[in-house]
Design an enzyme around this catalytic site. Structure first.
Site, PDB file in Angstrom:
ATOM      1  N   GLY A 201       0.826  -1.201   0.000  1.00  0.00           N
ATOM      2  CA  GLY A 201       0.000   0.000   0.000  1.00  0.00           C
ATOM      3  C   GLY A 201       0.865   1.258   0.000  1.00  0.00           C
ATOM      4  O   GLY A 201       0.590   2.228  -0.701  1.00  0.00           O
TER       5      GLY A 201
ATOM      6  N   ARG B 128       7.333   1.833   0.963  1.00  0.00           N
ATOM      7  CA  ARG B 128       7.701   0.413   1.127  1.00  0.00           C
ATOM      8  C   ARG B 128       8.144  -0.161  -0.230  1.00  0.00           C
ATOM      9  O   ARG B 128       9.035  -1.005  -0.299  1.00  0.00           O
ATOM     10  CB  ARG B 128       6.550  -0.401   1.713  1.00  0.00           C
ATOM     11  CG  ARG B 128       7.035  -1.746   2.297  1.00  0.00           C
ATOM     12  CD  ARG B 128       5.884  -2.581   2.866  1.00  0.00           C
ATOM     13  NE  ARG B 128       5.031  -1.790   3.698  1.00  0.00           N
ATOM     14  CZ  ARG B 128       3.708  -1.926   3.757  1.00  0.00           C
ATOM     15  NH1 ARG B 128       3.094  -2.856   3.044  1.00  0.00           N
ATOM     16  NH2 ARG B 128       2.978  -1.156   4.530  1.00  0.00           N
TER      17      ARG B 128
ATOM     18  N   ARG C 242       1.808  11.210  -8.544  1.00  0.00           N
ATOM     19  CA  ARG C 242       1.128  11.211  -7.234  1.00  0.00           C
ATOM     20  C   ARG C 242       2.011  10.644  -6.117  1.00  0.00           C
ATOM     21  O   ARG C 242       1.486  10.153  -5.106  1.00  0.00           O
ATOM     22  CB  ARG C 242      -0.189  10.426  -7.298  1.00  0.00           C
ATOM     23  CG  ARG C 242      -1.232  11.112  -8.160  1.00  0.00           C
ATOM     24  CD  ARG C 242      -2.516  10.331  -8.249  1.00  0.00           C
ATOM     25  NE  ARG C 242      -3.454  11.053  -9.100  1.00  0.00           N
ATOM     26  CZ  ARG C 242      -4.601  11.581  -8.673  1.00  0.00           C
ATOM     27  NH1 ARG C 242      -4.974  11.438  -7.432  1.00  0.00           N
ATOM     28  NH2 ARG C 242      -5.390  12.230  -9.504  1.00  0.00           N
TER      29      ARG C 242
ATOM     30  N   ARG D 264       0.242  -8.648  -3.661  1.00  0.00           N
ATOM     31  CA  ARG D 264       0.149  -7.617  -2.620  1.00  0.00           C
ATOM     32  C   ARG D 264       1.001  -8.033  -1.428  1.00  0.00           C
ATOM     33  O   ARG D 264       0.965  -9.205  -0.999  1.00  0.00           O
ATOM     34  CB  ARG D 264      -1.319  -7.436  -2.210  1.00  0.00           C
ATOM     35  CG  ARG D 264      -1.482  -6.591  -0.976  1.00  0.00           C
ATOM     36  CD  ARG D 264      -2.867  -6.027  -0.807  1.00  0.00           C
ATOM     37  NE  ARG D 264      -3.150  -5.733   0.582  1.00  0.00           N
ATOM     38  CZ  ARG D 264      -2.594  -4.757   1.295  1.00  0.00           C
ATOM     39  NH1 ARG D 264      -1.677  -3.969   0.744  1.00  0.00           N
ATOM     40  NH2 ARG D 264      -2.913  -4.576   2.561  1.00  0.00           N
TER      41      ARG D 264
ATOM     42  N   SER E  51       0.247  -4.881   5.294  1.00  0.00           N
ATOM     43  CA  SER E  51       0.109  -5.068   6.742  1.00  0.00           C
ATOM     44  C   SER E  51      -1.365  -5.303   7.057  1.00  0.00           C
ATOM     45  O   SER E  51      -2.250  -4.952   6.269  1.00  0.00           O
ATOM     46  CB  SER E  51       0.652  -3.849   7.492  1.00  0.00           C
ATOM     47  OG  SER E  51      -0.101  -2.700   7.171  1.00  0.00           O
TER      48      SER E  51
ATOM     49  N   MET F 224      -7.236  -3.550   3.672  1.00  0.00           N
ATOM     50  CA  MET F 224      -8.140  -2.671   2.926  1.00  0.00           C
ATOM     51  C   MET F 224      -8.086  -2.788   1.396  1.00  0.00           C
ATOM     52  O   MET F 224      -8.682  -1.964   0.702  1.00  0.00           O
ATOM     53  CB  MET F 224      -7.879  -1.209   3.336  1.00  0.00           C
ATOM     54  CG  MET F 224      -8.090  -0.963   4.816  1.00  0.00           C
ATOM     55  SD  MET F 224      -7.769   0.738   5.337  1.00  0.00           S
ATOM     56  CE  MET F 224      -9.129   1.588   4.557  1.00  0.00           C
TER      57      MET F 224
ATOM     58  N   SER G 298       0.479  -6.607  11.725  1.00  0.00           N
ATOM     59  CA  SER G 298       1.181  -5.467  12.337  1.00  0.00           C
ATOM     60  C   SER G 298       0.586  -5.096  13.684  1.00  0.00           C
ATOM     61  O   SER G 298       1.215  -4.391  14.480  1.00  0.00           O
ATOM     62  CB  SER G 298       1.110  -4.264  11.398  1.00  0.00           C
ATOM     63  OG  SER G 298      -0.238  -3.983  11.073  1.00  0.00           O
ATOM     64  N   ASP G 299      -0.653  -5.546  13.934  1.00  0.00           N
ATOM     65  CA  ASP G 299      -1.313  -5.218  15.199  1.00  0.00           C
ATOM     66  C   ASP G 299      -2.460  -6.201  15.423  1.00  0.00           C
ATOM     67  O   ASP G 299      -2.857  -6.915  14.499  1.00  0.00           O
ATOM     68  CB  ASP G 299      -1.855  -3.788  15.170  1.00  0.00           C
ATOM     69  CG  ASP G 299      -2.785  -3.545  14.004  1.00  0.00           C
ATOM     70  OD1 ASP G 299      -2.276  -3.290  12.892  1.00  0.00           O
ATOM     71  OD2 ASP G 299      -4.006  -3.655  14.185  1.00  0.00           O
TER      72      ASP G 299
ATOM     73  N   ARG H 160       8.628  -4.258  12.482  1.00  0.00           N
ATOM     74  CA  ARG H 160       7.886  -4.438  11.226  1.00  0.00           C
ATOM     75  C   ARG H 160       8.830  -4.662  10.068  1.00  0.00           C
ATOM     76  O   ARG H 160       8.586  -5.486   9.206  1.00  0.00           O
ATOM     77  CB  ARG H 160       7.032  -3.201  10.940  1.00  0.00           C
ATOM     78  CG  ARG H 160       5.673  -3.316  11.544  1.00  0.00           C
ATOM     79  CD  ARG H 160       4.848  -2.120  11.190  1.00  0.00           C
ATOM     80  NE  ARG H 160       4.131  -1.693  12.374  1.00  0.00           N
ATOM     81  CZ  ARG H 160       3.352  -0.654  12.448  1.00  0.00           C
ATOM     82  NH1 ARG H 160       3.188   0.120  11.405  1.00  0.00           N
ATOM     83  NH2 ARG H 160       2.727  -0.373  13.559  1.00  0.00           N
TER      84      ARG H 160
HETATM   85  O1  LIG Z   1       0.386  -1.750   4.794  1.00  0.00           O
HETATM   86  P1  LIG Z   1      -0.589  -1.605   3.657  1.00  0.00           P
HETATM   87  O2  LIG Z   1      -0.184  -2.414   2.475  1.00  0.00           O
HETATM   88  O3  LIG Z   1      -0.857  -0.154   3.271  1.00  0.00           O
HETATM   89  O4  LIG Z   1      -1.983  -2.233   4.178  1.00  0.00           O
HETATM   90  C1  LIG Z   1      -2.744  -1.822   5.300  1.00  0.00           C
HETATM   91  O5  LIG Z   1      -2.322  -0.586   5.871  1.00  0.00           O
HETATM   92  C2  LIG Z   1      -3.201   0.495   5.466  1.00  0.00           C
HETATM   93  C3  LIG Z   1      -3.872   1.065   6.686  1.00  0.00           C
HETATM   94  O6  LIG Z   1      -2.931   1.557   7.572  1.00  0.00           O
HETATM   95  C4  LIG Z   1      -4.199  -0.117   4.496  1.00  0.00           C
HETATM   96  O7  LIG Z   1      -3.746   0.082   3.190  1.00  0.00           O
HETATM   97  C5  LIG Z   1      -4.191  -1.566   4.909  1.00  0.00           C
HETATM   98  O8  LIG Z   1      -4.627  -2.470   3.927  1.00  0.00           O
HETATM   99  O1  LIG Z   2      -6.251  -2.101   7.537  1.00  0.00           O
HETATM  100  C1  LIG Z   2      -5.656  -2.371   8.593  1.00  0.00           C
HETATM  101  C2  LIG Z   2      -4.273  -2.657   8.632  1.00  0.00           C
HETATM  102  C3  LIG Z   2      -3.677  -2.955   9.824  1.00  0.00           C
HETATM  103  N1  LIG Z   2      -4.438  -2.951  10.948  1.00  0.00           N
HETATM  104  C4  LIG Z   2      -5.759  -2.675  10.923  1.00  0.00           C
HETATM  105  O2  LIG Z   2      -6.424  -2.672  11.959  1.00  0.00           O
HETATM  106  N2  LIG Z   2      -6.338  -2.397   9.734  1.00  0.00           N
END
Ligand SMILES: O=P(O)(O)O[C@H]1O[C@H](CO)[C@@H](O)[C@H]1O
Ligand SMILES: O=c1cc[nH]c(=O)[nH]1
Length: 232
Positions: A20, A24, A43, A87, A90, A180, A203-204, A217
């Protein structure tokens, strides 16, 4: 050159890693690629092509959310001939057995996004990973002794949910984690008959409230990237 990608034909490899975060993508190219060349800055969505083990490979940011990744995936496939879209994202855990720093392969993606409801006139479409990429990722991880989890993930349109507890419904139905973009990526790939896979690092955790530090991370993301690189 497409509307959002300032590259020429041949600048982008058939296999592309899609985080995303565009920074990265830059980090992946500078850390893992030989001779990385930047093909896009439109962009601020950095895209790079280089080689890995002698094979051409690219990495580019997608931005956050289904509309953003859908635009980039569409242009990469239809204007630049990209065939494998990986993809590397996180994700937040929805399950106590899915721990922070775990790696999850998204077999399928449920979603709160309305895009497919609109597209299929209210009917459901099940966005799924490419079977061959999925199998290959499992084999690569085994050979590197990297542990994986696999299952259904949630592609959400919200990062900040109005009701925090709403995650428990998905959790009860076995959804492993939330992010997302995956449902959008898998749908666009299916539409154009190309292959896609989402590899996610936790990540969490919504269950425990734990979060990784940015340093941690980077290390765990490295394992996810090491798997993705070998899919070229
Ligand atoms: O770490 P990326 O790839 O951006 O993915 C996650 O992190 C973002 C949200 O912080 C959203 O794009 C979600 O899908
Ligand atoms: O989209 C995301 C990514 C990491 N953690 C979340 O809670 N939502």
């Amino acid at each position: 050159m497409s509307v959002h990608i300032n590259a020429k034909n041949g600048d982008i490899a058939e296999t592309i890693l899609l985080p995303g975060d565009p920074l990265r993508a830059k980090w992946i190219a500078e850390t893992f690629f030989e001779n990385p060349v930047c093909f896009n800055e439109v962009r601020g969505m950095y895209g790079y092509t280089g080689t890995y083990n002698g094979k051409q490979i690219s990495a580019m940011g997608t931005g956050m959310g289904v509309p953003s990744i859908s635009i980039y995936a569409h242009e990469l496939i239809t204007e630049f001939g990209v065939k494998n879209l990986i993809r590397v994202g996180s994700s937040g855990s929805y399950q106590s057995h899915v721990k922070v720093r775990d790696i999850v392969l998204a077999m399928a993606a449920s979603s709160t996004s309305g895009v497919n409801e609109l597209r299929f006139g209210g009917a459901d479409f099940a966005p799924t990973a490419d079977f061959n990429l999925f199998l290959k990722a499992v084999e690569i991880a085994k050979s590197k002794k990297i542990e994986l989890k696999g299952g259904n993930v949630l592609t959400s349109d919200e990062f900040y949910a109005d009701e925090f507890e709403s995650y428990k419904k998905w959790s009860k139905f076995g959804v492993l984690c939330v992010e997302m973009e995956t449902a959008g990526l898998y749908t666009v790939a299916a539409k154009h008959n190309v292959s896609a896979l989402s590899i996610l690092t936790i990540s969490d955790s919504l269950v425990t409230g734990e979060r990784t530090t940015s340093k941690e991370r980077e290390t765990t993301f490295k394992d996810m990237i090491r798997i993705a690189l070998e899919l070229a």
